[in-house]
Design a protein around this motif. Structure first.
Motif, PDB file in Angstrom:
ATOM      1  N   ALA A  59       0.802  -1.269  -0.039  1.00  0.00           N
ATOM      2  CA  ALA A  59       0.218   0.387  -0.162  1.00  0.00           C
ATOM      3  C   ALA A  59       0.915   1.544   0.011  1.00  0.00           C
ATOM      4  CB  ALA A  59      -0.770   0.045   1.385  1.00  0.00           C
ATOM      5  N   ALA A  60       2.248   0.732   0.676  1.00  0.00           N
ATOM      6  CA  ALA A  60       3.019   2.364   0.559  1.00  0.00           C
ATOM      7  C   ALA A  60       3.670   2.493  -0.431  1.00  0.00           C
ATOM      8  CB  ALA A  60       3.641   2.018   1.772  1.00  0.00           C
ATOM      9  N   LEU A  61       3.995   1.506  -1.546  1.00  0.00           N
ATOM     10  CA  LEU A  61       4.433   1.705  -2.946  1.00  0.00           C
ATOM     11  C   LEU A  61       3.385   2.576  -3.268  1.00  0.00           C
ATOM     12  CD1 LEU A  61       6.331  -1.424  -3.335  1.00  0.00           C
ATOM     13  CD2 LEU A  61       7.509   0.976  -3.042  1.00  0.00           C
ATOM     14  N   LEU A  62       2.508   1.856  -3.919  1.00  0.00           N
ATOM     15  CA  LEU A  62       1.102   2.794  -4.428  1.00  0.00           C
ATOM     16  C   LEU A  62       0.798   3.958  -4.507  1.00  0.00           C
ATOM     17  CD1 LEU A  62      -1.609  -0.765  -4.178  1.00  0.00           C
ATOM     18  CD2 LEU A  62       0.374  -0.147  -6.247  1.00  0.00           C
ATOM     19  N   LEU A  63       0.337   3.960  -2.577  1.00  0.00           N
ATOM     20  CA  LEU A  63       0.504   5.882  -1.894  1.00  0.00           C
ATOM     21  C   LEU A  63       2.215   6.300  -2.617  1.00  0.00           C
ATOM     22  CD1 LEU A  63      -0.796   5.356   1.661  1.00  0.00           C
ATOM     23  CD2 LEU A  63      -1.897   6.046  -0.335  1.00  0.00           C
ATOM     24  N   LYS A  64       2.868   6.207  -2.764  1.00  0.00           N
ATOM     25  CA  LYS A  64       3.882   7.009  -3.268  1.00  0.00           C
ATOM     26  C   LYS A  64       4.179   7.026  -4.477  1.00  0.00           C
ATOM     27  CE  LYS A  64       6.789   7.878  -0.329  1.00  0.00           C
ATOM     28  NZ  LYS A  64       7.009   9.718   0.365  1.00  0.00           N
ATOM     29  N   SER A  65       3.542   6.331  -4.957  1.00  0.00           N
ATOM     30  CA  SER A  65       3.556   6.264  -7.148  1.00  0.00           C
ATOM     31  C   SER A  65       1.500   6.621  -7.480  1.00  0.00           C
ATOM     32  CB  SER A  65       3.575   4.891  -7.188  1.00  0.00           C
ATOM     33  OG  SER A  65       2.473   4.011  -7.714  1.00  0.00           O
ATOM     34  N   ARG A  66       1.128   7.307  -6.399  1.00  0.00           N
ATOM     35  CA  ARG A  66      -0.722   7.917  -6.587  1.00  0.00           C
ATOM     36  C   ARG A  66      -0.866   7.329  -7.933  1.00  0.00           C
ATOM     37  NH1 ARG A  66       1.507  12.034  -3.869  1.00  0.00           N
ATOM     38  NH2 ARG A  66       2.773  13.221  -4.187  1.00  0.00           N
ATOM     39  N   LYS A  91      -0.670   2.756  12.403  1.00  0.00           N
ATOM     40  CA  LYS A  91       0.032   1.720  13.834  1.00  0.00           C
ATOM     41  C   LYS A  91       1.253   2.470  13.207  1.00  0.00           C
ATOM     42  CE  LYS A  91      -0.244  -1.754  16.678  1.00  0.00           C
ATOM     43  NZ  LYS A  91      -1.632  -2.429  17.449  1.00  0.00           N
ATOM     44  N   TYR A  92       1.199   1.498  11.787  1.00  0.00           N
ATOM     45  CA  TYR A  92       2.596   0.421  11.079  1.00  0.00           C
ATOM     46  C   TYR A  92       4.129   2.036  10.672  1.00  0.00           C
ATOM     47  CZ  TYR A  92       5.298  -2.236   7.989  1.00  0.00           C
ATOM     48  OH  TYR A  92       6.778  -3.218   7.624  1.00  0.00           O
ATOM     49  N   PHE A  93       2.808   2.535  10.071  1.00  0.00           N
ATOM     50  CA  PHE A  93       4.307   3.716   9.987  1.00  0.00           C
ATOM     51  C   PHE A  93       4.724   4.909  10.494  1.00  0.00           C
ATOM     52  CE2 PHE A  93       3.358   1.173   6.311  1.00  0.00           C
ATOM     53  CZ  PHE A  93       4.577   1.154   5.037  1.00  0.00           C
ATOM     54  N   GLY A  94       3.311   4.839  11.305  1.00  0.00           N
ATOM     55  CA  GLY A  94       3.243   6.557  12.758  1.00  0.00           C
ATOM     56  C   GLY A  94       2.976   7.499  11.650  1.00  0.00           C
ATOM     57  N   VAL A  95       2.268   7.669  10.047  1.00  0.00           N
ATOM     58  CA  VAL A  95       1.665   8.699   9.546  1.00  0.00           C
ATOM     59  C   VAL A  95       0.120   8.100   8.818  1.00  0.00           C
ATOM     60  CG1 VAL A  95       3.603   9.770   9.223  1.00  0.00           C
ATOM     61  CG2 VAL A  95       2.887   8.629   7.646  1.00  0.00           C
ATOM     62  N   SER A  96      -0.391   9.007   8.478  1.00  0.00           N
ATOM     63  CA  SER A  96      -1.643   8.618   8.447  1.00  0.00           C
ATOM     64  C   SER A  96      -1.454   8.266   6.639  1.00  0.00           C
ATOM     65  CB  SER A  96      -2.549  10.145   8.533  1.00  0.00           C
ATOM     66  OG  SER A  96      -2.271  10.840   7.205  1.00  0.00           O
ATOM     67  N   PRO A  97      -1.946   7.371   5.607  1.00  0.00           N
ATOM     68  CA  PRO A  97      -1.356   7.227   4.828  1.00  0.00           C
ATOM     69  C   PRO A  97      -1.914   8.740   3.905  1.00  0.00           C
ATOM     70  CG  PRO A  97      -2.914   5.820   5.637  1.00  0.00           C
ATOM     71  CD  PRO A  97      -3.411   6.490   6.656  1.00  0.00           C
ATOM     72  N   LYS A  98      -2.675   9.348   4.298  1.00  0.00           N
ATOM     73  CA  LYS A  98      -3.023  10.973   3.709  1.00  0.00           C
ATOM     74  C   LYS A  98      -1.307  11.350   3.687  1.00  0.00           C
ATOM     75  CE  LYS A  98      -5.593  14.691   3.727  1.00  0.00           C
ATOM     76  NZ  LYS A  98      -6.285  15.827   3.863  1.00  0.00           N
ATOM     77  N   ASP A  99      -1.084  11.785   4.383  1.00  0.00           N
ATOM     78  CA  ASP A  99       0.522  12.052   5.056  1.00  0.00           C
ATOM     79  C   ASP A  99       1.489  11.563   4.093  1.00  0.00           C
ATOM     80  OD1 ASP A  99      -1.106  14.423   6.506  1.00  0.00           O
ATOM     81  OD2 ASP A  99      -0.544  13.720   8.519  1.00  0.00           O
ATOM     82  N   TYR A 100       1.289  10.523   4.016  1.00  0.00           N
ATOM     83  CA  TYR A 100       2.475   9.013   3.491  1.00  0.00           C
ATOM     84  C   TYR A 100       2.699   9.795   1.871  1.00  0.00           C
ATOM     85  CZ  TYR A 100       4.997   5.148   2.300  1.00  0.00           C
ATOM     86  OH  TYR A 100       6.685   4.583   2.615  1.00  0.00           O
ATOM     87  N   ALA A 101       1.440   9.668   1.456  1.00  0.00           N
ATOM     88  CA  ALA A 101       1.242  10.238  -0.373  1.00  0.00           C
ATOM     89  C   ALA A 101       1.789  11.663  -0.283  1.00  0.00           C
ATOM     90  CB  ALA A 101       0.079   9.963  -0.759  1.00  0.00           C
ATOM     91  N   LYS A 102       1.847  12.393   0.470  1.00  0.00           N
ATOM     92  CA  LYS A 102       2.333  13.737   0.556  1.00  0.00           C
ATOM     93  C   LYS A 102       3.745  13.301   0.530  1.00  0.00           C
ATOM     94  CE  LYS A 102      -1.805  16.604   2.378  1.00  0.00           C
ATOM     95  NZ  LYS A 102      -2.038  16.888   3.129  1.00  0.00           N
TER      96      LYS A 102
END
Length: 103
Positions: A59-66, A91-102
């Motif tokens: 999911a993190a990879l997908l969020l990064k690649s938008r 819980k896993y990354f310490g930031v929300s998916p929205k903030d991670y994608a930014k």
């Protein structure tokens, strides 16, 4: 070798919302107890935690690649409830998916 097989099975079933430890155990052909013991010795993670880890990292990879919005990303990694996805991701990354994608 064993862990390569486990990871391949998880990735092949990533979009399946019902894929869990029992499903993995059936595909590997091992008892749940034996699978859990072996994975915990090799990785320190239970099968369920390994599935979650791989889902969240994908999911993190997908969020990064938008690649889609948060709900689409959650669904594409087998998590059907966006709220549960957001909580697990944070819980896993310490930031929300929205903030991670930014980032």
């Amino acid at each position: 070798r064993f862990m390569d097989r486990v990871v391949k099975i998880i990735i092949a079933n990533l979009k399946d919302h019902n894929f869990d430890t029992g499903s993995m155990q059936e595909k590997i052909g091992m008892s749940k107890t034996h699978l859990t013991r072996k994975m915990e010795v090799l990785t320190g993670l239970s099968p369920g935690k390994m599935i979650r880890k791989i889902r969240l990292e994908r999911a993190a990879l997908l969020l990064k690649s938008r690649t889609g919005n948060i709900t689409e990303v959650a669904n594409s990694v087998g998590i059907s409830n966006p709220s549960n996805f957001t909580k697990a991701f944070k819980k896993y990354f310490g930031v929300s998916p929205k903030d991670y994608a930014k980032r």
